[in-house]
Design an enzyme around this catalytic site. Structure first.
Site, PDB file in Angstrom:
ATOM      1  CB  CYS A  76      -0.957   0.010   1.183  1.00 50.69           C
ATOM      2  SG  CYS A  76      -2.117  -1.351   1.125  1.00 50.69           S
ATOM      3  CG  ASN A 131      -6.578  -0.622   0.966  1.00 50.52           C
ATOM      4  OD1 ASN A 131      -5.849  -0.267   0.053  1.00 50.52           O
ATOM      5  ND2 ASN A 131      -6.113  -1.025   2.134  1.00 50.52           N
ATOM      6  CG  HIS A 182      -3.056   3.642   1.570  1.00 50.14           C
ATOM      7  ND1 HIS A 182      -3.596   3.165   0.396  1.00 50.14           N
ATOM      8  CD2 HIS A 182      -3.145   2.632   2.475  1.00 50.14           C
ATOM      9  CE1 HIS A 182      -3.982   1.916   0.589  1.00 50.14           C
ATOM     10  NE2 HIS A 182      -3.727   1.562   1.838  1.00 50.14           N
TER      11      HIS A 182
HETATM   12  O1  UT7 Z   1      -3.793  -0.771   3.506  1.00 47.40           O
HETATM   13  C1  UT7 Z   1      -2.896  -1.355   4.397  1.00 47.40           C
HETATM   14  C2  UT7 Z   1      -3.200  -1.001   5.737  1.00 47.40           C
HETATM   15  N1  UT7 Z   1      -4.413  -1.653   6.181  1.00 47.40           N
HETATM   16  C3  UT7 Z   1      -5.108  -1.041   7.095  1.00 47.40           C
HETATM   17  O2  UT7 Z   1      -4.763   0.035   7.459  1.00 47.40           O
HETATM   18  C4  UT7 Z   1      -6.276  -1.761   7.723  1.00 47.40           C
HETATM   19  C5  UT7 Z   1      -6.268  -1.489   9.198  1.00 47.40           C
HETATM   20  N2  UT7 Z   1      -7.336  -2.102   9.939  1.00 47.40           N
HETATM   21  C6  UT7 Z   1      -8.628  -1.757   9.820  1.00 47.40           C
HETATM   22  O3  UT7 Z   1      -8.982  -0.962   8.994  1.00 47.40           O
HETATM   23  C7  UT7 Z   1      -9.620  -2.343  10.815  1.00 47.40           C
HETATM   24  O4  UT7 Z   1      -8.927  -2.991  11.852  1.00 47.40           O
HETATM   25  C8  UT7 Z   1     -10.611  -3.335  10.161  1.00 47.40           C
HETATM   26  C9  UT7 Z   1     -11.593  -2.574   9.306  1.00 47.40           C
HETATM   27  C10 UT7 Z   1      -9.888  -4.361   9.347  1.00 47.40           C
HETATM   28  C11 UT7 Z   1     -11.413  -4.049  11.256  1.00 47.40           C
HETATM   29  O5  UT7 Z   1     -12.067  -3.105  12.109  1.00 47.40           O
HETATM   30  P1  UT7 Z   1     -11.997  -3.286  13.709  1.00 47.40           P
HETATM   31  O6  UT7 Z   1     -12.817  -2.227  14.283  1.00 47.40           O
HETATM   32  O7  UT7 Z   1     -10.557  -3.354  14.074  1.00 47.40           O
HETATM   33  O8  UT7 Z   1     -12.742  -4.651  13.917  1.00 47.40           O
HETATM   34  P2  UT7 Z   1     -12.191  -6.027  14.506  1.00 47.40           P
HETATM   35  O9  UT7 Z   1     -11.212  -6.654  13.593  1.00 47.40           O
HETATM   36  O10 UT7 Z   1     -11.795  -5.819  15.931  1.00 47.40           O
HETATM   37  O11 UT7 Z   1     -13.523  -6.874  14.503  1.00 47.40           O
HETATM   38  C12 UT7 Z   1     -14.633  -6.569  15.345  1.00 47.40           C
HETATM   39  C13 UT7 Z   1     -15.709  -7.600  15.137  1.00 47.40           C
HETATM   40  C14 UT7 Z   1     -15.205  -9.034  15.249  1.00 47.40           C
HETATM   41  O12 UT7 Z   1     -16.196  -9.791  15.900  1.00 47.40           O
HETATM   42  P3  UT7 Z   1     -16.030 -10.191  17.434  1.00 47.40           P
HETATM   43  O13 UT7 Z   1     -14.755 -10.955  17.513  1.00 47.40           O
HETATM   44  O14 UT7 Z   1     -15.965  -8.877  18.173  1.00 47.40           O
HETATM   45  O15 UT7 Z   1     -17.269 -10.970  17.711  1.00 47.40           O
HETATM   46  C15 UT7 Z   1     -15.084  -9.459  13.826  1.00 47.40           C
HETATM   47  O16 UT7 Z   1     -15.229 -10.865  13.667  1.00 47.40           O
HETATM   48  O17 UT7 Z   1     -16.250  -7.475  13.824  1.00 47.40           O
HETATM   49  C16 UT7 Z   1     -16.228  -8.744  13.186  1.00 47.40           C
HETATM   50  N3  UT7 Z   1     -16.034  -8.543  11.749  1.00 47.40           N
HETATM   51  C17 UT7 Z   1     -17.052  -8.316  10.908  1.00 47.40           C
HETATM   52  N4  UT7 Z   1     -18.373  -8.243  11.100  1.00 47.40           N
HETATM   53  C18 UT7 Z   1     -19.151  -7.986  10.024  1.00 47.40           C
HETATM   54  C19 UT7 Z   1     -14.883  -8.523  11.057  1.00 47.40           C
HETATM   55  N5  UT7 Z   1     -15.128  -8.308   9.753  1.00 47.40           N
HETATM   56  C20 UT7 Z   1     -16.479  -8.179   9.641  1.00 47.40           C
HETATM   57  C21 UT7 Z   1     -17.315  -7.938   8.558  1.00 47.40           C
HETATM   58  N6  UT7 Z   1     -18.636  -7.846   8.797  1.00 47.40           N
HETATM   59  N7  UT7 Z   1     -16.866  -7.758   7.300  1.00 47.40           N
END
Ligand code: UT7
Length: 325
Positions: free
Chosen positions: A115, A282, A252
């Protein structure tokens, strides 16, 4: 003392026709439009057709950038393509782009920094120009991330899209101060300690397969704001500027919350941040030049303004570039 500066003389971008909405994704994986919008700001993404490869996207963006620079493909003496989704293992996508543009001048090669690829590629091209080895360089970020997504993994497949953006960098004489147009400072960094937080689980010499993107999103997020704010601080210091001098940040586009968090940390008005993540998701190395082209064409970014480009991605890699438009 007079210096050579790399000035952006043209921009262009291309998005595949097919739009994939969050609502459609609800039918593929256990997700919801509400979750995706609230956690990322993404509403839709573009997906390349089966017959479109990364170099096709790159060439379409490049042609528009050349048109806006008022240059012919044969004026270009350097092509740097930032991509992690090359057409083939080799030759480079850049040489394919060079061929499709009908150019045999100079050199063409790929840069792989995921990225952060576009900031890396711009920095490389800037150094060629400053060294007097290039007069007009085409710098492209182009990706077909849809090809490396596990469409059954809701934690990653909702986050990415396909697209390409390009700029032409042209050598200009500058006075050597921060009133010059062109790239005034750029910094790139990497730290392989974090290889396992964002990677593709396949490769030529490991599995012999293409593999799928895997990410520990929360941990990547935690590093992103800190590293981005840090590297923006470095390019401001290198150019004897402060965040008050910034007219636009073109980040980005990974997650709207990362964009907001970085702006807050630097005390920059969120209105100065160019946001396209809602429409493009992204697109990895393509996201900055896609956002840049949009903001140039709609008249937000204008001559003389101070613009910062910044990115962070797999590796980790991260970097920023400060330029006067
Ligand atoms: O480009 C390179 C750099 N990349 C980035 O900068 C990405 C950085 N990370 C992020 O943008 C975020 O961490 C994400 C968008 C990937 C995830 O958001 P988050 O607020 O950190 O959520 P999380 O991973 O802590 O997940 C929270 C909950 C989980 O459920 P439990 O364990 O709390 O029951 C996940 O399983 O959300 C669940 N979850 C989803 N639910 C519905 C994860 N993906 C999804 C989904 N739909 N697509």
């Amino acid at each position: 003392m007079g210096v050579i500066r790399s000035v952006v003389s043209g921009t262009g971008s291309y998005l595949p026709e097919r739009i994939l909405t969050n609502k459609e994704l609800e039918k593929k994986v256990d997700t919801s439009d509400e979750w995706i919008v609230e956690r990322t700001g993404i509403k839709q993404r573009h997906i390349a057709s089966e017959t479109e490869v990364t170099s096709d996207l790159a060439v379409k963006a490049a042609i528009k950038a050349l048109e806006s620079a008022n240059l012919a493909a044969t004026d270009i003496d350097l092509i740097v393509v930032a991509t992690s989704t090359a057409d083939q293992t080799f030759p480079s996508t850049a040489t394919t782009v060079q061929f499709k543009l009908g150019n045999t001048n100079g050199a063409a090669f790929d840069v792989q920094a995921v990225c952060s690829g576009f900031v890396y590629a711009l920095t490389v091209a800037d150094n060629f120009i400053k060294a007097g080895q290039s007069k007009h360089a085409l710098v492209i970020g182009a990706e077909t991330f849809s090809r490396i997504l596990d469409w059954e993994d809701r934690t990653t497949c909702v986050l990415f899209g396909d697209g390409a953006g390009a700029v032409v960098l042209s050598a200009h004489n500058g006075a050597g101060n921060n009133n010059d147009r062109g790239i005034l400072a750029s910094r790139i960094h990497s730290d392989g300690t974090y290889n396992d937080l964002l990677y593709v689980d396949g490769g030529v010499s490991s599995t012999g397969t293409i593999g799928f993107l895997r990410m520990k999103g929360k941990e990547v997020f935690r590093h992103a704001v800190v590293k981005l704010a840090g590297v923006i601080g470095e390019v401001l210091e290198d150019s004897n500027m402060t965040s008050e001098n910034i007219d636009w940040i073109v980040p980005h586009q990974a997650n709207k919350r990362i964009l907001d968090g970085t702006a807050r940390k630097l005390q920059i008005d969120p209105e100065k941040v160019i946001v396209t993540v809602d429409k493009h998701a992204n697109t990895s190395a393509a996201s900055i030049p896609l956002a840049l082209d949009e903001a140039v064409r709609d008249g937000r970014i204008t001559k003389g303004q101070v613009v910062i480009l910044e990115a962070m991605g797999g590796g980790f890699t991260w970097g920023a570039c400060l330029l006067r438009w």
